[in-house]
Design a protein around this motif. Structure first.
Motif, PDB file in Angstrom:
ATOM      1  N   VAL A  79       3.400   8.208  -0.212  1.00  0.00           N
ATOM      2  CA  VAL A  79       3.153   6.772  -0.283  1.00  0.00           C
ATOM      3  C   VAL A  79       1.962   6.377   0.579  1.00  0.00           C
ATOM      4  N   ALA A  80       1.827   6.976   1.751  1.00  0.00           N
ATOM      5  CA  ALA A  80       0.713   6.622   2.642  1.00  0.00           C
ATOM      6  C   ALA A  80      -0.624   6.904   1.965  1.00  0.00           C
ATOM      7  N   ARG A  81      -0.751   8.050   1.335  1.00  0.00           N
ATOM      8  CA  ARG A  81      -2.010   8.372   0.657  1.00  0.00           C
ATOM      9  C   ARG A  81      -2.225   7.459  -0.550  1.00  0.00           C
ATOM     10  N   LEU A  82      -1.164   7.194  -1.291  1.00  0.00           N
ATOM     11  CA  LEU A  82      -1.299   6.362  -2.490  1.00  0.00           C
ATOM     12  C   LEU A  82      -1.668   4.921  -2.145  1.00  0.00           C
ATOM     13  N   THR A  83      -1.196   4.413  -1.008  1.00  0.00           N
ATOM     14  CA  THR A  83      -1.551   3.039  -0.637  1.00  0.00           C
ATOM     15  C   THR A  83      -2.990   2.956  -0.138  1.00  0.00           C
TER      16      THR A  83
END
Length: 131
Positions: A79-83
């Motif tokens: 999620v961190a990379r996708l955000t």
């Protein structure tokens, strides 16, 4: 006017508003469809799509690593990379920009990703998803 009378009047007002909005949206949809079906508009759209595909292919070697990182983040549920990925997309056409957020100003790059068919594509700006 009694409370039930006021409620009934408010329900009628809301029904008229919904009906008016529905008519306005239907009319707008008809106008948009007419414009988009125009021969000149279809021709221009085809030229834009061809240019975006060519531009996407030209940038593929340099930007493919961003697609690979995006694909890995999706597989891992990172999620961190996708955000941190650019919000630029053309959802209906299956385009999702895989470059970092803010790339348009810092890297001076167009949006870049793959079509729903897996072909590289690059585009500038943000167009409606239903264009």
């Amino acid at each position: 006017m009694s409370a039930t009378g006021q409620e009934a009047a408010e329900q009628r007002v809301q029904a008229v508003r919904r009906s008016g909005r529905a008519r306005a949206f239907a009319e707008a949809e008809g106008v948009i469809s007419a414009v988009l079906s125009d021969h000149g508009v279809r021709e221009a759209r085809a030229r834009v799509e061809a240019a975006e595909a060519e531009f996407g292919r030209e940038l593929c070697a340099r930007l493919q690593s961003f697609q690979d990182r995006y694909d890995q983040a999706v597989r891992d549920g990172d999620v961190a990379r996708l955000t941190g990925v650019c919000a630029g997309k053309h959802g209906r056409w299956g385009r999702i920009c895989v470059l970092p957020d803010g790339h348009e100003t810092s890297m001076e790059e167009p949006h870049w990703g793959r079509t729903s068919e897996g072909r590289p594509i690059a585009w500038v700006g943000s167009a409606p998803d239903d264009w």
